[in-house]
Design an enzyme around this catalytic site. Structure first.
Site, PDB file in Angstrom:
ATOM      1  N   HIS A   1       8.037  40.702  -2.365  1.00 25.79           N
ATOM      2  CA  HIS A   1       9.496  40.643  -2.368  1.00 25.79           C
ATOM      3  C   HIS A   1      10.060  39.784  -3.494  1.00 25.79           C
ATOM      4  CE1 HIS A   1      13.317  41.439  -0.478  1.00 25.79           C
ATOM      5  NE2 HIS A   1      13.610  40.146  -0.444  1.00 25.79           N
TER       6      HIS A   1
ATOM      7  N   SER B   1      17.660  41.914  -3.251  1.00 25.76           N
ATOM      8  CA  SER B   1      17.513  41.796  -1.808  1.00 25.76           C
ATOM      9  C   SER B   1      18.883  41.992  -1.136  1.00 25.76           C
ATOM     10  CB  SER B   1      16.865  40.444  -1.461  1.00 25.76           C
ATOM     11  OG  SER B   1      16.447  40.399  -0.123  1.00 25.76           O
TER      12      SER B   1
ATOM     13  N   ASP C   1       5.906  44.912  -0.944  1.00 22.64           N
ATOM     14  CA  ASP C   1       6.860  44.091  -0.204  1.00 22.64           C
ATOM     15  C   ASP C   1       6.593  44.186   1.299  1.00 22.64           C
ATOM     16  OD1 ASP C   1       9.175  42.763   0.728  1.00 22.64           O
ATOM     17  OD2 ASP C   1      10.382  43.567  -0.920  1.00 22.64           O
TER      18      ASP C   1
END
Length: 282
Positions: free
Chosen positions: A259, A112, A232
């Site tokens: 995610h 991320s 996601d």
């Protein structure tokens, strides 16, 4: 696993290019064989080493790797930063932790926001970085991501813990996974308990809003694996596709997950990483 004490030697600090924002000493987990190939982990915003990499670290050490995993300011046991987080400062701080742990070179695994930290570290310290693994990442927030971040920041500013927990859950889990939660699991995910997310969540989310590594991507010359999370709803998989398309020679893989691949598809995620590291001798 061991923790590096909250102090850093002047000689190591002097070897890292100066950044404009002074950060607190990062609380850092060190695990594995010091003689093994180095791995430096960069976690995501509003996450932590334990939350993002708790399952991956034992897998890495079992294959002989030496792992260094710092928590960002406001995550884990690292104090919150006293001003805005800056990407250069954070990237340099992670490299300093690896250096202090005795790693001359290492592969950076970023998740991320950690993908941007990893890319910036590789751009600023090319002599140290041997490879990159970038999961569910981005180079720059688009309009949709910015709306998500503004929502998070507004909820945190107002102290609306219930709504923030809801937003995190909806952004983190794939729709099918969220709908499959039992009532007990759903209640736990939606618990309005601020102790369940890092104290530094606002500063970390604010950094995602402004970071930009687009100019760094063409400078990356090390083996790179980009892993897209195709379900996601927080960071669209097109962000990962962009990373793969703009890093020379990058390999690209997909996982059908939201995610949080370490929650939804941990074995598949770990296998992709293991295969890449083995293939390139990292």
């Amino acid at each position: 696993m061991t923790q590096i004490p909250a102090s850093i030697s002047a000689s190591i600090s002097a070897s890292i290019p100066a950044s404009p924002t002074a950060l607190p000493k990062l609380s850092t987990t060190v695990a594995g064989d010091p003689a093994g190939s180095g791995i430096l982990l960069a976690h995501g915003a509003t996450g932590s080493v334990e939350g993002n990499y708790g399952g991956l670290i034992p897998t890495l050490t079992a294959t002989g790797h030496h792992v260094v995993a710092p928590d960002y300011p406001g995550s884990g046991h690292t104090p919150r930063v006293t001003g805005p987080l800056e990407l250069d400062a954070l990237a340099d701080a992670l490299v300093a932790e690896a250096t202090e742990a005795g790693m001359d070179t290492f592969t950076l695994i970023g998740y991320s926001m950690g993908t941007a930290v990893a890319v910036r570290a590789a751009a600023r310290h090319p002599e140290r970085v041997r490879g990159l693994v970038l999961t569910a990442g981005l180079a720059k927030a688009d309009a949709r991501t910015t709306v998500w971040l503004d929502l998070w920041l507004g909820l945190l500013e107002r102290g609306d813990h219930a709504a923030f927990a809801q937003a995190r859950a909806l952004g983190g889990l794939a729709p099918e996974r969220f709908n499959a939660l039992s009532p007990t699991e759903r209640a736990a995910v939606l618990a309005p308990d601020p102790s369940l997310w890092p104290a530094g969540s606002a500063e970390q989310a604010a950094l995602v809003r402004v970071l930009d590594t687009t100019a760094d991507l063409p400078t990356i010359t090390v083996p790179t694996l980009v892993i897209a999370t195709t379900l996601d709803t927080l960071l669209h998989p097109s962000h990962s596709r962009y990373l793969a398309d703009h890093i020379p020679g990058a390999e690209y893989a997909e996982i059908a997950t939201g995610h949080l691949p370490m929650v939804e598809r941990p074995a598949e995620w770990q296998e992709l990483i293991h295969t890449f590291l083995t293939k390139h001798g990292l």
